[in-house]
Design a protein around this motif. Sequence first.
Motif, PDB file in Angstrom:
ATOM      1  N   UNK A  97       1.073  -1.271  -0.081  1.00 62.36           N
ATOM      2  CA  UNK A  97      -0.020   0.533  -0.213  1.00 62.36           C
ATOM      3  C   UNK A  97       0.302   1.423   0.181  1.00 62.36           C
ATOM      4  N   UNK A  98       2.207   1.134  -0.315  1.00 61.16           N
ATOM      5  CA  UNK A  98       2.874   2.223  -0.525  1.00 61.16           C
ATOM      6  C   UNK A  98       2.923   2.686  -1.398  1.00 61.16           C
ATOM      7  N   UNK A  99       3.033   2.546  -2.748  1.00 61.77           N
ATOM      8  CA  UNK A  99       2.584   2.696  -4.077  1.00 61.77           C
ATOM      9  C   UNK A  99       1.509   3.937  -4.377  1.00 61.77           C
ATOM     10  N   UNK A 100       2.573   5.066  -4.425  1.00 61.43           N
ATOM     11  CA  UNK A 100       2.030   6.416  -5.068  1.00 61.43           C
ATOM     12  C   UNK A 100       2.274   6.352  -6.191  1.00 61.43           C
ATOM     13  N   UNK A 101       0.913   7.550  -7.428  1.00 56.48           N
ATOM     14  CA  UNK A 101       1.715   7.836  -8.964  1.00 56.48           C
ATOM     15  C   UNK A 101       1.748   9.817  -8.491  1.00 56.48           C
ATOM     16  N   UNK A 102       2.140  10.184  -9.660  1.00 59.23           N
ATOM     17  CA  UNK A 102       2.689  11.590  -9.908  1.00 59.23           C
ATOM     18  C   UNK A 102       1.528  12.111 -11.145  1.00 59.23           C
ATOM     19  N   UNK A 103       0.941  12.660 -10.890  1.00 60.43           N
ATOM     20  CA  UNK A 103       0.728  12.562 -12.457  1.00 60.43           C
ATOM     21  C   UNK A 103       0.226  14.359 -12.607  1.00 60.43           C
ATOM     22  N   UNK A 104       0.168  14.562 -13.782  1.00 59.85           N
ATOM     23  CA  UNK A 104       0.249  16.286 -14.676  1.00 59.85           C
ATOM     24  C   UNK A 104      -1.520  16.299 -14.549  1.00 59.85           C
ATOM     25  N   UNK A 105      -1.601  17.881 -13.517  1.00 57.14           N
ATOM     26  CA  UNK A 105      -3.103  18.419 -13.396  1.00 57.14           C
ATOM     27  C   UNK A 105      -3.590  18.748 -14.601  1.00 57.14           C
ATOM     28  N   UNK A 106      -3.992  20.328 -14.398  1.00 56.73           N
ATOM     29  CA  UNK A 106      -4.315  21.278 -15.275  1.00 56.73           C
ATOM     30  C   UNK A 106      -3.990  22.929 -14.591  1.00 56.73           C
ATOM     31  N   UNK A 107      -3.564  23.721 -16.122  1.00 58.92           N
ATOM     32  CA  UNK A 107      -2.358  24.971 -15.932  1.00 58.92           C
ATOM     33  C   UNK A 107      -3.643  25.752 -15.827  1.00 58.92           C
ATOM     34  N   UNK A 160       4.631   9.004 -12.846  1.00 61.81           N
ATOM     35  CA  UNK A 160       5.199   8.844 -12.066  1.00 61.81           C
ATOM     36  C   UNK A 160       5.102   7.931 -11.340  1.00 61.81           C
ATOM     37  N   UNK A 161       5.623   7.181 -10.523  1.00 60.87           N
ATOM     38  CA  UNK A 161       5.396   5.752  -9.581  1.00 60.87           C
ATOM     39  C   UNK A 161       6.656   5.644  -8.851  1.00 60.87           C
ATOM     40  N   UNK A 162       6.098   5.848  -7.672  1.00 59.90           N
ATOM     41  CA  UNK A 162       6.922   6.497  -6.369  1.00 59.90           C
ATOM     42  C   UNK A 162       6.166   5.022  -5.205  1.00 59.90           C
ATOM     43  N   UNK A 163       7.991   4.749  -4.716  1.00 57.98           N
ATOM     44  CA  UNK A 163       7.413   3.224  -3.511  1.00 57.98           C
ATOM     45  C   UNK A 163       8.155   4.405  -2.187  1.00 57.98           C
ATOM     46  N   UNK A 164       7.819   3.907  -0.801  1.00 57.27           N
ATOM     47  CA  UNK A 164       8.643   4.559  -0.013  1.00 57.27           C
ATOM     48  C   UNK A 164       8.705   3.475   1.831  1.00 57.27           C
ATOM     49  N   UNK A 165       8.423   3.603   2.518  1.00 63.17           N
ATOM     50  CA  UNK A 165       8.642   2.930   3.541  1.00 63.17           C
ATOM     51  C   UNK A 165       6.844   3.071   3.865  1.00 63.17           C
ATOM     52  N   UNK A 166       6.067   2.170   4.758  1.00 68.48           N
ATOM     53  CA  UNK A 166       5.154   2.315   4.951  1.00 68.48           C
ATOM     54  C   UNK A 166       5.189   3.222   5.966  1.00 68.48           C
ATOM     55  N   UNK A 167       5.585   3.736   6.855  1.00 64.74           N
ATOM     56  CA  UNK A 167       5.689   4.327   7.779  1.00 64.74           C
ATOM     57  C   UNK A 167       5.991   5.895   7.010  1.00 64.74           C
ATOM     58  N   UNK A 168       6.482   5.931   6.080  1.00 61.11           N
ATOM     59  CA  UNK A 168       6.508   7.717   5.219  1.00 61.11           C
ATOM     60  C   UNK A 168       5.727   8.151   5.013  1.00 61.11           C
ATOM     61  N   UNK A 169       4.265   6.715   4.233  1.00 59.66           N
ATOM     62  CA  UNK A 169       3.562   7.100   2.975  1.00 59.66           C
ATOM     63  C   UNK A 169       2.999   8.290   2.710  1.00 59.66           C
ATOM     64  N   UNK A 179      -0.377  21.954 -10.162  1.00 67.74           N
ATOM     65  CA  UNK A 179      -0.360  21.577 -11.716  1.00 67.74           C
ATOM     66  C   UNK A 179       0.101  20.476 -11.515  1.00 67.74           C
ATOM     67  N   UNK A 180       0.162  19.698  -9.762  1.00 66.30           N
ATOM     68  CA  UNK A 180       0.735  17.946 -10.096  1.00 66.30           C
ATOM     69  C   UNK A 180      -0.101  17.286  -8.720  1.00 66.30           C
ATOM     70  N   UNK A 181      -1.126  16.063  -9.706  1.00 61.93           N
ATOM     71  CA  UNK A 181      -2.202  15.520  -8.713  1.00 61.93           C
ATOM     72  C   UNK A 181      -1.563  14.164  -8.359  1.00 61.93           C
ATOM     73  N   UNK A 182      -1.366  13.652  -6.940  1.00 63.57           N
ATOM     74  CA  UNK A 182      -1.241  13.061  -6.359  1.00 63.57           C
ATOM     75  C   UNK A 182      -1.597  11.636  -6.249  1.00 63.57           C
ATOM     76  N   UNK A 183      -1.940  10.446  -6.088  1.00 56.11           N
ATOM     77  CA  UNK A 183      -2.624   9.699  -5.375  1.00 56.11           C
ATOM     78  C   UNK A 183      -2.593   8.193  -5.569  1.00 56.11           C
TER      79      UNK A 183
END
Length: 415
Positions: A83-93, A241-250, A268-272
Amino acid sequence: MTDMPGRALRTATSHSVTEIPGRARQAPVDLIRAGLAGLVGRPTRAILSALGIGIGVAAMVAVLGISTASHAKLNDQLKQLGTNLLTVGPGKDIFGGNAKLPKDAVGMVQRIGPVQTASAIGNVENANVYRNDKINRLASGNIKVTAVKLNLLGTISGHLAKGVWLNPATAHFPAVVLGAQAARQLGIDAPGVQVYLGGKWFTVVGILAPITLAPDLDWAAMVGWDIAGSALGFDGHPTTVYERSDNDSVADVRNVLAQSVNPENPSQVTVSRPSDALAAQLSADATFVQLFLGLGAIALLVGGVGVANTMVISVLERTPEIGLRRALGARRGQIRTQFLTEAILLSGLGGVFGIVLGLGVSTCYALISHWPPQLPWPALGLGLGAAVAAGAIAGWFPAARAAKLAPSTVLAAGQ
């Protein structure tokens, strides 16, 4: 002497009074025997009535069993995928158009302390995939051409179904890895064949298994980042962009991702978090479980009506028996308890049948769906308890009616 007969009469009378046995109490075993005798004497009616209760209980047990197995499968997936995977995508200008992530977005993410790994994909515009160069250019099949970083597969916990993943050598040459749905759409089931991609021939080197946390890649044709830029006109801007980190640091990483990726315009960046979709699926499943439990309760109610009808008819048919028992000294409470026991036994047997049927249905469904079969203990107790409760409620009125019948009236009606 004259008083002797009187004394003898009184003595005999007193002896006879004291020797008359009191009203016997029925032991629980006797009640069960009497209830079973009533059911065995009318087997067809009893089976049909118990079947109504059983269907309601089976529906409840099956729904809870299937739901438990589904939740176990999703929890296993979450455990394996993390459950420690985050994704970063473009938003709107600011003008409402589509923004772009910086080309060095992956490097910026990797500089965040708790980040373990980061990778990216980028959509290649104006590039379609066809099985060969003879296919109509309008029949692209919605397959996207996607540039990928070489560490993508490990970052998203993806697996290959066949072939190999891209490596530093093949990433510079016309090699492609197909997503599961893309391969099916193109009719390709093994590596080694060529596809017409972006006006050039690419060799399929691998086919991915379905990816739970990145389902969009199932419909993608993935090529190396370098060959995408040199041969297909890719602009180098990542789209995810896909990113993984420590579970405690998500949570902490999530709070700084937007500012780290685009310090000038973090809005202009979305994180999910992809695993949130699985958690939402669990919530949706709970809603459907409540719906089906309501349907099971309705079926149980209908079954209870059937039990009540059966017991009313049983009371009418056994009027002479009730009268005889009342004449022999049976109390109203004993008559009431006898018929109430019969109703509870009838519903209880239906409940046991429903539990067995529900477990069978849920186990078969779980095995067919490749889920781990689960034994829903709360559902078993709930099903049996609901069946007994339905029998007690349904049997109360007929039992009370039988208890109110007077011996003289009942015996006269039976003659």
